[in-house]
Design an enzyme around this catalytic site. Structure first.
Site, PDB file in Angstrom:
ATOM      1  N   GLY A 128       0.792  -1.219   0.000  1.00  0.00           N
ATOM      2  CA  GLY A 128       0.000   0.000   0.000  1.00  0.00           C
ATOM      3  C   GLY A 128       0.822   1.266   0.000  1.00  0.00           C
ATOM      4  O   GLY A 128       1.829   1.395  -0.711  1.00  0.00           O
TER       5      GLY A 128
ATOM      6  N   TYR B 225     -10.269   5.951  15.070  1.00  0.00           N
ATOM      7  CA  TYR B 225      -9.437   6.345  13.929  1.00  0.00           C
ATOM      8  C   TYR B 225      -9.389   7.870  13.808  1.00  0.00           C
ATOM      9  O   TYR B 225      -8.312   8.472  13.728  1.00  0.00           O
ATOM     10  CB  TYR B 225      -9.989   5.714  12.659  1.00  0.00           C
ATOM     11  CG  TYR B 225      -9.106   5.888  11.448  1.00  0.00           C
ATOM     12  CD1 TYR B 225      -7.912   5.187  11.335  1.00  0.00           C
ATOM     13  CD2 TYR B 225      -9.472   6.737  10.411  1.00  0.00           C
ATOM     14  CE1 TYR B 225      -7.099   5.330  10.225  1.00  0.00           C
ATOM     15  CE2 TYR B 225      -8.672   6.890   9.289  1.00  0.00           C
ATOM     16  CZ  TYR B 225      -7.490   6.192   9.196  1.00  0.00           C
ATOM     17  OH  TYR B 225      -6.692   6.357   8.094  1.00  0.00           O
TER      18      TYR B 225
END
Length: 260
Positions: free
Chosen positions: A22, A164
């Site tokens: 990624g 998050y």
């Protein structure tokens, strides 16, 4: 000097966490392409070995240190080992993170909250403490690049897990704070705040909750999600002499999503 020479990283060493795939993989490859030697830190996997091979194919020195830096003690240990085995680190890229859990706050066990905040925030703090501290002691400056998120500024829609948003917002302020503290040492600290990029976790979300990804893409003025390769040039800029007067910045790269 040609302006492009200021983007070169020859003679520098970069440590990238979450470097196996990624965004981390693409930033590691971009930094290597600009001339930096690379220390790859990630959990053991075939992807980590593949990334190491690709960095080596560019012609740069590569050191592979398998570790799970979401555990703060492991983060400290692997960064200490990196300095001992690879040598001085000029560029630190704190990339490890992820939402991982789609749980409403009221249903989130505190142990899970702590674990995910460690993943998205404490990992960066621990690595910065060790590597940044060594930069200060060495006295030759350095670069700290923290990968935050646009969710530091806006809540994700159609998805839960507010650990998050909380951790990424804290990471941005952590970046700004150390930028102030460490500017006299010639160390810059900046945050990259990506929007939707089609990394492996988001491909998983696309499979499990396609309506979440589809809704997000529909709100991107550019009309599509980002490609992980798009982050590499920004990392090179922040790592290089070209950005020597930029510190404490939180740079959004999201195809215009947060403009709406």
């Amino acid at each position: 000097m040609n302006v492009l020479d200021r983007f070169r990283l020859d003679g520098k060493r970069a440590l990238v966490t979450g470097a196996s795939r990624g965004l981390g993989r693409e930033m590691a490859l971009a930094l290597a392409s600009a001339g930096a030697d690379i220390v790859l830190v990630a959990r053991p996997s075939d992807d980590l070995d593949a990334t190491a091979g690709d960095v080596g194919a560019i012609g740069r020195e590569v050191t592979v240190l398998p570790a799970d830096v979401s555990d703060p003690e492991s983060a400290v240990a692997v960064c200490t080992r990196a300095l001992a085995e690879a040598g001085p680190v000029d560029i630190l890229v704190n990339n490890v993170g992820g939402r991982r859990e789609n749980i409403q706050l009221q249903d989130t066990p505190l142990a899970t909250w702590r674990k995910l905040v460690d993943l998205n925030l404490t990992s960066a703090v621990a690595c910065t403490k060790v590597i940044g501290g060594a930069m200060i002691d060495r006295g030759t400056g350095g670069r700290v690049i923290n990968v935050a998120s646009i969710n530091a500024f806006v809540a994700g829609r159609g998805i839960s897990g507010r650990h998050y948003e909380t951790a990424k917002a804290a990471l941005v302020q952590f970046t700004r704070s150390i930028a102030v503290d460490w500017a006299p040492h010639g160390i810059t600290a900046n945050a990259i705040c990506p929007g939707l990029f089609m990394t492996a976790p988001n491909r998983r979300w696309l499979k499990e909750r396609p309506e979440v990804i589809d809704a997000a893409v529909a709100m991107i003025p550019a009309g599509h999600a980002g490609d992980p390769e798009d982050l590499g040039p920004l990392a090179v800029y922040l790592a290089s002499d070209a950005s020597r007067f930029m510190t404490g910045a939180a740079l959004v790269i999201d195809g215009g999503f947060t403009c709406l």
